[in-house]
Each structure stands twice: as C-alpha cells, then as structure tokens.
Design an enzyme around this catalytic site. Structure first.
Site, PDB file in Angstrom:
ATOM      1  N   CYS A 163      -4.645  -9.147   5.481  1.00 30.29           N
ATOM      2  CA  CYS A 163      -5.438  -9.771   4.410  1.00 30.29           C
ATOM      3  C   CYS A 163      -5.341 -11.286   4.411  1.00 30.29           C
ATOM      4  O   CYS A 163      -6.170 -11.954   3.809  1.00 30.29           O
ATOM      5  CB  CYS A 163      -4.982  -9.261   3.044  1.00 30.29           C
TER       6      CYS A 163
HETATM    7  N1  CO8 Z   1      -8.324   9.149  -9.196  1.00 30.50           N
HETATM    8  C1  CO8 Z   1      -7.540   9.670 -10.164  1.00 30.50           C
HETATM    9  N2  CO8 Z   1      -6.196   9.537 -10.185  1.00 30.50           N
HETATM   10  C2  CO8 Z   1      -5.624   8.811  -9.177  1.00 30.50           C
HETATM   11  C3  CO8 Z   1      -6.387   8.261  -8.147  1.00 30.50           C
HETATM   12  C4  CO8 Z   1      -7.794   8.440  -8.169  1.00 30.50           C
HETATM   13  N3  CO8 Z   1      -8.580   7.932  -7.223  1.00 30.50           N
HETATM   14  N4  CO8 Z   1      -5.555   7.615  -7.296  1.00 30.50           N
HETATM   15  C5  CO8 Z   1      -4.316   7.781  -7.766  1.00 30.50           C
HETATM   16  N5  CO8 Z   1      -4.350   8.509  -8.906  1.00 30.50           N
HETATM   17  C6  CO8 Z   1      -3.219   8.933  -9.738  1.00 30.50           C
HETATM   18  C7  CO8 Z   1      -1.914   8.923  -8.978  1.00 30.50           C
HETATM   19  O1  CO8 Z   1      -1.721  10.122  -8.274  1.00 30.50           O
HETATM   20  C8  CO8 Z   1      -0.925   8.717 -10.088  1.00 30.50           C
HETATM   21  O2  CO8 Z   1      -0.704   9.961 -10.733  1.00 30.50           O
HETATM   22  P1  CO8 Z   1       0.783  10.354 -11.240  1.00 30.50           P
HETATM   23  O3  CO8 Z   1       1.104   9.320 -12.281  1.00 30.50           O
HETATM   24  O4  CO8 Z   1       0.589  11.716 -11.782  1.00 30.50           O
HETATM   25  O5  CO8 Z   1       1.664  10.274 -10.050  1.00 30.50           O
HETATM   26  C9  CO8 Z   1      -1.651   7.841 -11.090  1.00 30.50           C
HETATM   27  O6  CO8 Z   1      -3.037   7.990 -10.794  1.00 30.50           O
HETATM   28  C10 CO8 Z   1      -1.284   6.375 -10.931  1.00 30.50           C
HETATM   29  O7  CO8 Z   1      -1.372   6.005  -9.534  1.00 30.50           O
HETATM   30  P2  CO8 Z   1      -0.831   4.641  -8.974  1.00 30.50           P
HETATM   31  O8  CO8 Z   1       0.552   4.399  -9.481  1.00 30.50           O
HETATM   32  O9  CO8 Z   1      -1.032   4.606  -7.499  1.00 30.50           O
HETATM   33  O10 CO8 Z   1      -1.854   3.631  -9.699  1.00 30.50           O
HETATM   34  P3  CO8 Z   1      -1.782   2.074  -9.834  1.00 30.50           P
HETATM   35  O11 CO8 Z   1      -1.994   1.740 -11.249  1.00 30.50           O
HETATM   36  O12 CO8 Z   1      -0.604   1.469  -9.138  1.00 30.50           O
HETATM   37  O13 CO8 Z   1      -3.107   1.601  -9.050  1.00 30.50           O
HETATM   38  C11 CO8 Z   1      -3.697   0.558  -6.945  1.00 30.50           C
HETATM   39  C12 CO8 Z   1      -3.228   1.843  -7.652  1.00 30.50           C
HETATM   40  C13 CO8 Z   1      -5.078   0.221  -7.495  1.00 30.50           C
HETATM   41  C14 CO8 Z   1      -3.754   0.813  -5.457  1.00 30.50           C
HETATM   42  C15 CO8 Z   1      -2.727  -0.615  -7.277  1.00 30.50           C
HETATM   43  O14 CO8 Z   1      -1.390  -0.191  -7.137  1.00 30.50           O
HETATM   44  C16 CO8 Z   1      -2.937  -1.838  -6.448  1.00 30.50           C
HETATM   45  O15 CO8 Z   1      -4.034  -2.380  -6.333  1.00 30.50           O
HETATM   46  N6  CO8 Z   1      -1.822  -2.370  -5.858  1.00 30.50           N
HETATM   47  C17 CO8 Z   1      -1.895  -3.585  -5.048  1.00 30.50           C
HETATM   48  C18 CO8 Z   1      -2.439  -3.247  -3.734  1.00 30.50           C
HETATM   49  C19 CO8 Z   1      -2.565  -4.470  -2.849  1.00 30.50           C
HETATM   50  O16 CO8 Z   1      -2.689  -5.594  -3.281  1.00 30.50           O
HETATM   51  N7  CO8 Z   1      -2.539  -4.243  -1.576  1.00 30.50           N
HETATM   52  C20 CO8 Z   1      -2.648  -5.299  -0.648  1.00 30.50           C
HETATM   53  C21 CO8 Z   1      -3.967  -5.283  -0.011  1.00 30.50           C
HETATM   54  S1  CO8 Z   1      -4.088  -4.318   1.379  1.00 30.50           S
HETATM   55  C22 CO8 Z   1      -3.972  -5.432   2.696  1.00 30.50           C
HETATM   56  O17 CO8 Z   1      -3.132  -6.261   2.749  1.00 30.50           O
HETATM   57  C23 CO8 Z   1      -4.956  -5.307   3.777  1.00 30.50           C
HETATM   58  C24 CO8 Z   1      -4.428  -4.479   4.877  1.00 30.50           C
HETATM   59  C25 CO8 Z   1      -5.354  -4.483   6.036  1.00 30.50           C
HETATM   60  C26 CO8 Z   1      -6.745  -3.956   5.720  1.00 30.50           C
HETATM   61  C27 CO8 Z   1      -6.842  -2.464   5.857  1.00 30.50           C
HETATM   62  C28 CO8 Z   1      -8.302  -1.983   5.695  1.00 30.50           C
HETATM   63  C29 CO8 Z   1      -8.432  -0.430   5.634  1.00 30.50           C
END
Ligand code: CO8
Length: 381
Positions: A163
């Site tokens: 990224c």
């Molecule tokens: N629908 C319904 N429920 C869901 C879904 C969904 N789609 N997805 C997850 N849930 C559930 C989970 O199972 C979990 O349930 P439980 O509590 O029962 O276990 C609950 O929802 C909460 O899940 P999370 O804890 O995962 O939810 P978050 O609030 O943490 O949100 C995010 C998830 C949005 C992914 C968030 O954590 C986030 O954005 N984090 C930062 C990510 C980030 O900045 N990453 C860096 C970028 S990536 C990068 O660097 C690029 C790499 C190279 C490119 C690759 C291209 C493919």
C-alpha cells in the site's frame, strides 16, 4: 579556481492522472453474490456441517461493511466473474506477448492524463517507475512496457512496497531529481487488487478495488504547466516487519505442491491488529515529519491519507491535528473506490486539491503491508 557547489533543484509534482474502470460493484450486489455462494457451499457440505466436521459459512452484510470500513462500492476491471456465485473472482483474459498487457494499459491511461496535466512532452521524461502492490508478471518490468508504449527515453523499473508503493515511489523520484540522475520522472500505480483478493472470505471480500494513478515529478526549472504545481518539501519512509498483512503467492509455490491453491496464496490480514498497530505509527510519523520540517499541524490544510478504512482515517487525522477534522480536510474516496492499495492517497490528492491556494501545505500519507508508512509534505506553488 573555487570548486562550484551544485544546489539540488526544487522538485515539483506538476501533474496527476487517474484511470477508473467503468464497472462498479455496490455492497448490496457483492453481498448477494457472496451469500448465494455461501448458501450453495453450506448445502453441498450439509452433512459434514451437521456432524460438526466442518463450519458453515456465515453470510455477509452490506450494513456491516459500510459501518466497519466506510466502503460503499468498488470499481473493478471485470464485474461479471466477481458477482457470479459459481466463481467469485474476475475474468481477465490472457493477452499475447505482442499486445499491451492489462496492467500496462491501465497505467498508460493514467500516465497520459498526468503528462497532459503537467504540460510535459514525453521527451522531457527521463524515468518511469511503476510502484504498486502486485505485478502481473515477474519480468520484463511493467514500467519498461509503459515506457515503450509512451515513447519515453531513459530508464524504467518496477517497485513494490504494497500500500505504500506510491509514497516510496515519490521519494525515489524526488531523490533522482535532486541528485541529478533525472530531471523529470513519471510514477505510475496500476492496481489490480481484484485478482489477488479472496472474494469467498467474508472477512475481506469487500476490501479492494481496481484503479490506476500516475504522477509527474520534475525539477522546478523545467518548462511545463508549473503554476498549479506542488513543491515536494520532504519525504519520510518507515518500515517494520509484520505478518498481519500477508500474501504468500510466488514462484516458489510450485516447488511444494501441498500449498498450491491454499488460502495463504491470496491477500490475508488480521484487520483488528493492523488497525491498532498501524494508526499510532502513522500519526506519530506525520507529527515528527512536520516537526522536522519546522511546521505546525495547524498549518496543514489537507491530509491525503491512504484509503483503507474511514474510521482509521478519522482517528489519524484527529490525532495529527489535535481536534476533529472535516471530510474536506481529510478527504475520503474509499466510499466509491474501496481500498486501491498504493493508489488510494494519490486518488485523494488527484481529486481534492484544486481548491487550495498558493502557499498552502498538505501531506500525502500511505500505510499498509510490511508494515510500511510513507509521508510526503507538499506546498502549493
Ligand atoms: N459481513 C458480516 N459480518 C462480518 C463480515 C461481513 N462481511 N466480515 C466480518 N464479519 C464479522 C466477523 O466475523 C466478526 O464476527 P465475530 O465478532 O462474531 O467474530 C465481526 O464481524 C467483526 O469482525 P472484525 O473484527 O474483522 O471487524 P472490524 O471492525 O475489525 O472491521 C476491517 C474489519 C474493516 C477489515 C478493519 O479491521 C480494518 O479495516 N482494519 C484495517 C485494515 C488495513 O488498514 N489494512 C491495511 C491495508 S491492506 C494493504 O496494506 C495492501 C496489501 C496489498 C494489496 C492487496 C490487494 C488484494
């Protein structure tokens, strides 16, 4: 005779370009396709699930996606393959070696806009850098293909810092111009995130989109449309190893058949950990970088942040500025584009800078896998 001292030239960003794929998928469309896939999966494995030998796939949810990430839709090169519940990944046809590759083609489209914006003829460009998360082939470099397609002389190479590729690319281009090895550099970020995302994993199936951005950097004394340019005051890069965002796809895969096609050969992350660990690194870096440049946060008119998560950006902007920050000051583009890896902060800069005045300061900042963080402090000419 006194030795002459050469002063490094001022470096300007004089043009940007953006290629947006025509097709777009809303959260509702994406969730419908995913849920249908999950229902069919659960139906096929009903016995094993009932016997407790296998876990049923959970359904996705459009409201969750928007609330957790801020994403409402994503542009993609191919929609039909991604929303087909029998497939859930794009169709992107292979091309012959004598045709322009897909990634070079989208890069060229963004680059032509950036050159037009900068008022630079291709003859003025000395180097091309393709800086992005994933290259569609190992070699020859996509940058060299773009260089040839545009008729640019000089050098070209690819680089990947996930990224943060674009901000790292901006530093490399700036250093090349300051050191005199180039007078003008074209930096291109063609991101085909849809091809390395696991659309069958509800934890991440909503995160990414496809796009290409391009930036022209030049020495300030080169002719061009420099009146609306931005001076690069300083760049700062930071990396710290983490397995929390990882993709193990690579040429060694075939040497151990047991791992071919396994989940770890596409994008994986521990989103919560990334959120918690990366945010402080980012706002601390921006604060330190401003201080090193003799600037106060209050002088910043705009933060063009990496576009991974709207909650992350709100937190970072608030910590940097020491107050609540409006969407005007820290623009969001991820609602329409989702996370486009290296291109996200450049899209924000491309779309949200024309209202700023001469002398205004802004920062482009990326963060992501590695971990990697890059900040670039700019002043409008
Ligand atoms: N629908 C319904 N429920 C869901 C879904 C969904 N789609 N997805 C997850 N849930 C559930 C989970 O199972 C979990 O349930 P439980 O509590 O029962 O276990 C609950 O929802 C909460 O899940 P999370 O804890 O995962 O939810 P978050 O609030 O943490 O949100 C995010 C998830 C949005 C992914 C968030 O954590 C986030 O954005 N984090 C930062 C990510 C980030 O900045 N990453 C860096 C970028 S990536 C990068 O660097 C690029 C790499 C190279 C490119 C690759 C291209 C493919």
């Amino acid at each position: 005779m006194q030795p002459t001292q050469s002063v490094p030239p001022e470096v300007l960003i004089s043009g940007t370009g953006l290629f947006t794929p025509e097709e777009s998928i809303s959260n509702t469309e994406l969730v419908a396709a995913f849920d249908e896939y999950a229902r069919r999966f659960n139906g096929r494995h009903a016995e094993a699930i009932a016997a407790g030998e296998m876990r049923a796939m959970g359904m996705s949810n459009a409201e969750f996606i928007e609330k957790a990430s801020g994403i409402k839709s994503r542009h993609v090169l191919n929609k039909s393959g991604i929303v087909d519940p029998d497939r859930l990944y794009p169709f992107i046809a292979e091309r012959r070696n004598d045709e322009l590759s897909v990634q070079a083609e989208m890069g060229v489209k963004a680059a032509l806009q950036a050159l037009e914006c900068a008022g630079q003829p291709v003859e003025a460009i000395d180097g091309v850098i393709v800086a992005c998360s994933n290259m569609q082939r190992a070699y020859p470099a996509m940058a060299i293909e773009i260089q040839q397609a545009l008729g640019i002389q000089g050098f070209a190479f690819d680089m990947n810092v996930a990224c943060s590729s674009a901000t790292f690319g901006l530093q490399v281009a700036t250093d090349s111009i300051r050191s005199g090895s180039a007078r003008s550099v074209l930096m291109v970020n063609p991101e085909i995130c849809s091809a390395h995302l696991e659309w069958r994993d509800r934890d991440c199936h909503f995160i990414f989109g496809d796009v290409a951005t391009a930036v022209v950097l030049q020495a300030a004394d080169l002719p061009g449309r420099t009146e609306a340019a931005w001076s690069v005051l300083g760049t700062q890069l930071q990396t710290r190893f983490s397995n929390n965002i990882r993709n193990n796809f690579g040429f060694l895969n075939r040497c151990d058949e047991s791992g071919v096609g396994a989940r770890d050969k596409l994008f994986m992350q521990e989103g919560r950990k990334v959120f918690k660990e990366v945010c402080p690194m980012v706002y601390e870096q921006i604060g330190e970088h401003l201080q090193a440049m003799g600037l106060q946060p209050a002088q910043l008119k705009r933060l063009w942040l990496h576009q991974a998560n709207s909650n992350m950006n709100e937190l970072i902007a608030r910590k940097v500025m020491g107050r609540e920050v409006s969407r005007l000051e820290a623009p969001l583009i991820l609602d329409e584009y989702a996370n486009t890896s290296s291109a996200g902060s450049i899209i924000a800069f491309h779309k949200h800078r024309s209202d700023l005045q001469s002398g205004d300061y802004g920062v482009i900042c990326s963060f992501g896998a590695g971990y990697s963080i890059g900040s670039v402090i700019l002043r409008k000419c």
